[in-house]
Write a protein that holds these residues in place. Sequence first.
Motif, mmCIF file in Angstrom:
data_model
loop_
_atom_site.group_PDB
_atom_site.id
_atom_site.type_symbol
_atom_site.label_atom_id
_atom_site.label_comp_id
_atom_site.label_asym_id
_atom_site.label_seq_id
_atom_site.Cartn_x
_atom_site.Cartn_y
_atom_site.Cartn_z
ATOM 1 N N LEU A 152 0.814 -1.208 0.000
ATOM 2 C CA LEU A 152 0.000 0.000 0.000
ATOM 3 C C LEU A 152 0.855 1.270 0.000
ATOM 4 O O LEU A 152 0.527 2.245 -0.681
ATOM 5 C CB LEU A 152 -0.950 -0.011 1.196
ATOM 6 C CG LEU A 152 -2.059 -1.062 1.063
ATOM 7 C CD1 LEU A 152 -2.759 -1.285 2.391
ATOM 8 C CD2 LEU A 152 -3.067 -0.637 0.006
ATOM 9 N N MET A 153 1.947 1.255 0.729
ATOM 10 C CA MET A 153 2.845 2.418 0.704
ATOM 11 C C MET A 153 3.491 2.569 -0.671
ATOM 12 O O MET A 153 3.670 3.681 -1.164
ATOM 13 C CB MET A 153 3.901 2.277 1.800
ATOM 14 C CG MET A 153 3.355 2.414 3.217
ATOM 15 S SD MET A 153 4.605 2.126 4.504
ATOM 16 C CE MET A 153 5.688 3.518 4.205
ATOM 17 N N THR A 154 3.817 1.442 -1.293
ATOM 18 C CA THR A 154 4.379 1.495 -2.640
ATOM 19 C C THR A 154 3.362 2.059 -3.618
ATOM 20 O O THR A 154 3.699 2.889 -4.479
ATOM 21 C CB THR A 154 4.823 0.095 -3.088
ATOM 22 O OG1 THR A 154 5.833 -0.392 -2.195
ATOM 23 C CG2 THR A 154 5.387 0.123 -4.502
ATOM 24 N N ALA A 155 2.113 1.635 -3.510
ATOM 25 C CA ALA A 155 1.065 2.140 -4.397
ATOM 26 C C ALA A 155 0.881 3.640 -4.237
ATOM 27 O O ALA A 155 0.775 4.384 -5.228
ATOM 28 C CB ALA A 155 -0.250 1.411 -4.117
ATOM 29 N N GLN A 156 0.835 4.098 -3.000
ATOM 30 C CA GLN A 156 0.654 5.523 -2.758
ATOM 31 C C GLN A 156 1.838 6.332 -3.274
ATOM 32 O O GLN A 156 1.673 7.401 -3.874
ATOM 33 C CB GLN A 156 0.433 5.759 -1.263
ATOM 34 C CG GLN A 156 -0.871 5.173 -0.740
ATOM 35 C CD GLN A 156 -0.927 5.109 0.768
ATOM 36 O OE1 GLN A 156 -0.024 5.582 1.455
ATOM 37 N NE2 GLN A 156 -1.987 4.509 1.303
ATOM 38 N N GLY A 157 3.051 5.809 -3.055
ATOM 39 C CA GLY A 157 4.236 6.510 -3.526
ATOM 40 C C GLY A 157 4.312 6.580 -5.043
ATOM 41 O O GLY A 157 4.614 7.635 -5.618
ATOM 42 N N LEU A 158 4.026 5.467 -5.720
ATOM 43 C CA LEU A 158 4.049 5.460 -7.181
ATOM 44 C C LEU A 158 2.987 6.375 -7.755
ATOM 45 O O LEU A 158 3.228 7.109 -8.721
ATOM 46 C CB LEU A 158 3.843 4.032 -7.697
ATOM 47 C CG LEU A 158 5.021 3.074 -7.557
ATOM 48 C CD1 LEU A 158 4.611 1.668 -8.006
ATOM 49 C CD2 LEU A 158 6.208 3.556 -8.375
ATOM 50 N N ALA A 159 1.794 6.334 -7.180
ATOM 51 C CA ALA A 159 0.701 7.166 -7.690
ATOM 52 C C ALA A 159 1.041 8.649 -7.576
ATOM 53 O O ALA A 159 0.771 9.437 -8.494
ATOM 54 C CB ALA A 159 -0.589 6.856 -6.937
ATOM 55 N N THR A 160 1.637 9.028 -6.460
ATOM 56 C CA THR A 160 2.028 10.420 -6.277
ATOM 57 C C THR A 160 3.108 10.828 -7.274
ATOM 58 O O THR A 160 3.043 11.901 -7.889
ATOM 59 C CB THR A 160 2.535 10.642 -4.839
ATOM 60 O OG1 THR A 160 1.482 10.336 -3.923
ATOM 61 C CG2 THR A 160 2.970 12.083 -4.637
ATOM 62 N N THR A 161 4.086 9.963 -7.461
ATOM 63 C CA THR A 161 5.188 10.259 -8.373
ATOM 64 C C THR A 161 4.717 10.344 -9.818
ATOM 65 O O THR A 161 5.129 11.237 -10.578
ATOM 66 C CB THR A 161 6.271 9.177 -8.256
ATOM 67 O OG1 THR A 161 6.765 9.155 -6.913
ATOM 68 C CG2 THR A 161 7.424 9.449 -9.209
ATOM 69 N N LEU A 162 3.834 9.432 -10.209
ATOM 70 C CA LEU A 162 3.392 9.354 -11.601
ATOM 71 C C LEU A 162 2.199 10.262 -11.901
ATOM 72 O O LEU A 162 1.878 10.493 -13.068
ATOM 73 C CB LEU A 162 3.017 7.908 -11.950
ATOM 74 C CG LEU A 162 4.135 6.872 -11.804
ATOM 75 C CD1 LEU A 162 3.589 5.469 -12.022
ATOM 76 C CD2 LEU A 162 5.263 7.167 -12.784
#
Length: 225
Positions: A76-86
Motif C-alpha cells: 500500500l505504501m508502494t502504491a501511494q508513492g508510485l501514484a504520487t510520483t506518476l
Amino acid sequence: MLVLAFDTATPAVTAALHDGERVLAEHTTIDARRHGELLAPTIELVLAEARATLRDVTAVVAGSGPGPYTGLRVGLMTAQGLATTLGVPAYGVCTLDALAYGSGLTEPFLAATDARRKEVFWARYADLRTRLDGPAVDRPADVPADGLPVIGAGADLYRGVLDAKGHEAPPYPYAGSLAALAVERLAAGAPLDPARPIYLRRPDAVVPGAPKKVLAPGESGRATA
C-alpha cells in the motif's frame, strides 16, 4: 489504459500489468518474510516483460488486505508513492476479492487466507464477483462455512476444519486476477476504494513499555521511612 497491480497481503509477492483487455505480464514469488525486498524487483520484471515503463502506467492497484500488518503496508505504501510520483490514481481492492475472482467459481463459497495466531481472514461470496459477508478474522472452527466450499491457503492450512471440497482454486490472490477485477470494475463505472489497508485487528508489534529501573549496587529498591 495500463494498470499496474500488486499484492503483498499474503506470502505471495505478486505483480501484474493489464492493458484493459488482458494481462500482459505477471510474476509471483512465495516468500512470507521478504515483501519489502521482492516487490520492487517484481514490478520491474513485469514492466520489462511487457516492454513498458512506469511512465506508461495509468493507474495503480494494490491489494488492501486484510493481511498481516508488515507485509500489507509494503504494497500500500508502494502504491501511494508510485501514484504520487506518476500523477495517476491509486486504488485498493480487497485481497480476498482478488482471491475469489481468481477461483472462477459461480456458486456460493468462502475464501480464506492465513491470519497467523491460529486464525484466518475470510469472506463469503455468492460467486466470484459478489461478496456477501466479511472480511472478518476468526479461528477456523468459528468460521461460518455452513457446508460451503472454502478456497485459499487458509483452507489448505486448516483442511481438517475448513473443507475445500475438492475445488481446484489458487491458494493466493495473484496480481493478474487483482488487475482484471479492478479493470472490470472500472469499465463498469463501479467506484473503487482508495489504497488504504483493511485492518481487522491490532498489529503483532507493540510499542515497548518504559524500561525497568536499574538499581545501583547496594540498593534494595524498598522504600525507607
